[in-house]
Design a protein around this motif. Structure first.
Motif, PDB file in Angstrom:
ATOM      1  N   ASP A 116      18.076   5.514  -2.140  1.00  0.00           N
ATOM      2  CA  ASP A 116      17.426   4.382  -1.646  1.00  0.00           C
ATOM      3  C   ASP A 116      18.184   3.886  -0.298  1.00  0.00           C
ATOM      4  OD1 ASP A 116      19.671   2.980  -3.075  1.00  0.00           O
ATOM      5  OD2 ASP A 116      18.832   1.134  -2.284  1.00  0.00           O
ATOM      6  N   ASP A 117      17.587   3.136   0.622  1.00  0.00           N
ATOM      7  CA  ASP A 117      18.118   2.450   1.782  1.00  0.00           C
ATOM      8  C   ASP A 117      17.475   1.053   2.084  1.00  0.00           C
ATOM      9  OD1 ASP A 117      19.995   2.495   3.989  1.00  0.00           O
ATOM     10  OD2 ASP A 117      18.467   3.010   5.336  1.00  0.00           O
ATOM     11  N   SER A 118      18.139   0.165   2.439  1.00  0.00           N
ATOM     12  CA  SER A 118      17.621  -1.200   2.550  1.00  0.00           C
ATOM     13  C   SER A 118      18.576  -2.081   3.439  1.00  0.00           C
ATOM     14  CB  SER A 118      17.824  -1.846   1.066  1.00  0.00           C
ATOM     15  OG  SER A 118      18.885  -1.954   0.591  1.00  0.00           O
ATOM     16  N   GLY A 119      17.954  -3.139   3.762  1.00  0.00           N
ATOM     17  CA  GLY A 119      18.759  -4.006   4.801  1.00  0.00           C
ATOM     18  C   GLY A 119      17.875  -5.458   4.936  1.00  0.00           C
ATOM     19  N   LEU A 120      18.151  -6.024   6.105  1.00  0.00           N
ATOM     20  CA  LEU A 120      17.575  -7.203   6.386  1.00  0.00           C
ATOM     21  C   LEU A 120      16.781  -7.298   7.799  1.00  0.00           C
ATOM     22  CD1 LEU A 120      17.160 -10.478   5.865  1.00  0.00           C
ATOM     23  CD2 LEU A 120      19.032 -10.779   7.424  1.00  0.00           C
ATOM     24  N   SER A 121      15.571  -7.669   7.648  1.00  0.00           N
ATOM     25  CA  SER A 121      14.650  -7.713   8.829  1.00  0.00           C
ATOM     26  C   SER A 121      14.339  -8.945   9.142  1.00  0.00           C
ATOM     27  CB  SER A 121      13.363  -6.657   8.500  1.00  0.00           C
ATOM     28  OG  SER A 121      12.515  -6.694   9.662  1.00  0.00           O
ATOM     29  N   VAL A 122      14.796  -9.283  10.400  1.00  0.00           N
ATOM     30  CA  VAL A 122      14.725 -10.603  11.111  1.00  0.00           C
ATOM     31  C   VAL A 122      13.508 -10.623  11.980  1.00  0.00           C
ATOM     32  CG1 VAL A 122      15.698 -12.690  12.160  1.00  0.00           C
ATOM     33  CG2 VAL A 122      17.127 -11.107  10.565  1.00  0.00           C
ATOM     34  N   ASP A 123      12.628 -11.490  11.878  1.00  0.00           N
ATOM     35  CA  ASP A 123      11.362 -11.473  12.564  1.00  0.00           C
ATOM     36  C   ASP A 123      11.682 -11.615  14.280  1.00  0.00           C
ATOM     37  OD1 ASP A 123      10.139 -11.355  10.404  1.00  0.00           O
ATOM     38  OD2 ASP A 123       9.162 -13.194  10.447  1.00  0.00           O
ATOM     39  N   PHE A 144      20.977  -1.183  10.495  1.00  0.00           N
ATOM     40  CA  PHE A 144      22.427  -1.412  10.781  1.00  0.00           C
ATOM     41  C   PHE A 144      22.780  -2.693  10.157  1.00  0.00           C
ATOM     42  CE2 PHE A 144      20.427   0.386  14.853  1.00  0.00           C
ATOM     43  CZ  PHE A 144      21.179   1.687  14.702  1.00  0.00           C
ATOM     44  N   SER A 145      22.270  -3.126   9.133  1.00  0.00           N
ATOM     45  CA  SER A 145      22.422  -4.372   8.318  1.00  0.00           C
ATOM     46  C   SER A 145      23.905  -4.305   7.801  1.00  0.00           C
ATOM     47  CB  SER A 145      21.570  -4.789   7.262  1.00  0.00           C
ATOM     48  OG  SER A 145      20.448  -4.840   7.689  1.00  0.00           O
ATOM     49  N   ALA A 146      24.431  -3.070   7.554  1.00  0.00           N
ATOM     50  CA  ALA A 146      25.889  -3.121   6.662  1.00  0.00           C
ATOM     51  C   ALA A 146      26.893  -3.026   7.910  1.00  0.00           C
ATOM     52  CB  ALA A 146      25.746  -1.768   5.859  1.00  0.00           C
ATOM     53  N   ARG A 147      26.482  -2.793   8.939  1.00  0.00           N
ATOM     54  CA  ARG A 147      27.561  -2.826  10.031  1.00  0.00           C
ATOM     55  C   ARG A 147      27.212  -3.422  11.462  1.00  0.00           C
ATOM     56  NH1 ARG A 147      24.909   2.173   9.270  1.00  0.00           N
ATOM     57  NH2 ARG A 147      23.879   3.119  11.079  1.00  0.00           N
ATOM     58  N   TRP A 148      26.593  -4.601  11.015  1.00  0.00           N
ATOM     59  CA  TRP A 148      25.915  -5.439  12.323  1.00  0.00           C
ATOM     60  C   TRP A 148      27.114  -5.924  13.153  1.00  0.00           C
ATOM     61  CZ3 TRP A 148      21.744  -5.317  15.105  1.00  0.00           C
ATOM     62  CH2 TRP A 148      21.516  -6.539  15.546  1.00  0.00           C
ATOM     63  N   SER A 149      28.135  -6.278  12.315  1.00  0.00           N
ATOM     64  CA  SER A 149      29.243  -6.812  13.162  1.00  0.00           C
ATOM     65  C   SER A 149      30.161  -5.725  13.807  1.00  0.00           C
ATOM     66  CB  SER A 149      30.052  -7.589  12.162  1.00  0.00           C
ATOM     67  OG  SER A 149      30.754  -6.784  11.383  1.00  0.00           O
ATOM     68  N   GLY A 150      29.846  -4.404  13.419  1.00  0.00           N
ATOM     69  CA  GLY A 150      30.760  -3.225  13.881  1.00  0.00           C
ATOM     70  C   GLY A 150      31.537  -2.553  13.001  1.00  0.00           C
ATOM     71  N   ARG A 151      31.613  -3.482  11.928  1.00  0.00           N
ATOM     72  CA  ARG A 151      32.514  -2.817  10.826  1.00  0.00           C
ATOM     73  C   ARG A 151      31.671  -2.701   9.422  1.00  0.00           C
ATOM     74  NH1 ARG A 151      35.380  -7.002  13.169  1.00  0.00           N
ATOM     75  NH2 ARG A 151      35.121  -8.158  11.370  1.00  0.00           N
ATOM     76  N   HIS A 152      31.844  -1.319   9.056  1.00  0.00           N
ATOM     77  CA  HIS A 152      30.756  -1.278   7.637  1.00  0.00           C
ATOM     78  C   HIS A 152      31.198  -1.685   6.563  1.00  0.00           C
ATOM     79  CE1 HIS A 152      28.542   0.931   5.035  1.00  0.00           C
ATOM     80  NE2 HIS A 152      27.703   1.492   5.798  1.00  0.00           N
ATOM     81  N   GLY A 153      30.174  -2.409   5.921  1.00  0.00           N
ATOM     82  CA  GLY A 153      30.526  -3.123   4.869  1.00  0.00           C
ATOM     83  C   GLY A 153      31.116  -4.397   4.737  1.00  0.00           C
ATOM     84  N   ASP A 154      31.464  -5.089   6.108  1.00  0.00           N
ATOM     85  CA  ASP A 154      32.165  -6.332   5.957  1.00  0.00           C
ATOM     86  C   ASP A 154      30.894  -7.417   6.129  1.00  0.00           C
ATOM     87  OD1 ASP A 154      33.406  -8.703   6.759  1.00  0.00           O
ATOM     88  OD2 ASP A 154      34.741  -7.611   8.161  1.00  0.00           O
ATOM     89  N   ASP A 155      30.763  -7.715   4.786  1.00  0.00           N
ATOM     90  CA  ASP A 155      29.422  -8.756   4.445  1.00  0.00           C
ATOM     91  C   ASP A 155      29.811 -10.033   5.236  1.00  0.00           C
ATOM     92  OD1 ASP A 155      28.555  -6.709   3.019  1.00  0.00           O
ATOM     93  OD2 ASP A 155      29.031  -7.728   1.084  1.00  0.00           O
ATOM     94  N   GLU A 156      31.157 -10.548   5.168  1.00  0.00           N
ATOM     95  CA  GLU A 156      31.203 -11.822   5.730  1.00  0.00           C
ATOM     96  C   GLU A 156      31.251 -11.855   7.370  1.00  0.00           C
ATOM     97  OE1 GLU A 156      32.014 -16.059   6.174  1.00  0.00           O
ATOM     98  OE2 GLU A 156      31.423 -14.723   4.328  1.00  0.00           O
TER      99      GLU A 156
END
Length: 220
Positions: free
Chosen positions: A82-89, A98-110
């Motif tokens: 599976d692959d998943s993430g957030l889609s903002v309208d 790119f949800s898991a690495r939106w800030s540039g660091r993979h997996g940094d949720d905060e």
């Protein structure tokens, strides 16, 4: 050695190292296929000896299917991914894949969450629509693929609420609820989640593949 028990050969591999996802798939499959021991025959990528797969697709479906096909080829087993993430309208579907690495660091949720909140700081509630999206893929050795999608729509809050879940859960309030995904119970979340929807839709195709005996040559 007499009396020794033979461990059944794996039949299904889930292309993940996430034990929570593995438990979910096992529970979905439990009792669905006669003779299938989900606790020993449904395994994760590490147990099956599968290598990590580069997720370089441009959609959730492409990434999920690539992982499933690669793992099926590597192991000779029916594979699920599976692959998943957030889609903002208002962001045209981003962060998306790119949800898991939106800030540039993979997996940094905060960091991912805080960056997204900052980007939407001036956006009013009527334009904060978003959805969690999941693509679940099935690949069978020798051919036979299938992909299903699940979507959980809601509104993005202006600050995190709740300690449960992970990722962007604290800021997505599902339609019809007054709580974020991080505030509802795990059982409730599994019933309505994008992942639950996608995997439940995929389940009949997975059961059919197993019923048809399309599995590892060593399976009985």
């Amino acid at each position: 050695m007499s009396g020794a028990q033979t461990v059944p050969s794996p039949l299904v591999v889930l292309a993940t190292h996430n034990q929570g996802k593995l438990r979910e798939l096992r529970e979905l499959l439990r009792g669905q296929v006669p003779g299938l021991d989900v606790d020993t025959q449904v395994v994760d990528a590490a147990t099956a000896g599968a290598a990590d797969v580069l997720e370089d697709g441009i959609t959730f479906a492409q990434n999920a299917l690539k992982k499933a096909r690669a793992v099926a080829e590597q192991t000779g087993l029916v594979a699920v991914a599976d692959d998943s993430g957030l889609s903002v309208d208002i962001l045209g579907g981003a962060p998306g894949i790119f949800s898991a690495r939106w800030s540039g660091r993979h997996g940094d949720d905060e960091a991912n969450l805080q960056l997204l909140l900052a980007q939407l700081a001036d956006i009013g509630p009527t334009h904060r629509g978003a959805a969690f999206i999941c693509a679940a893929a099935l690949a069978v050795p020798g051919g036979g693929d299938h992909v299903e999608l699940g979507e959980l729509r809601g509104t993005l809050l202006t600050e995190p609420h709740g300690d449960g879940g992970f990722g962007y859960d604290p800021i997505l309030q599902p339609d019809g609820l007054q709580e974020s995904c991080a505030q509802i119970s795990a059982e409730h979340k599994n019933r309505i989640s994008h992942r639950g929807q996608a995997f439940r839709a995929l389940l009949p195709h997975l059961v059919d593949a197993l019923d048809q005996g399309q599995s590892a040559p060593s399976a009985h």
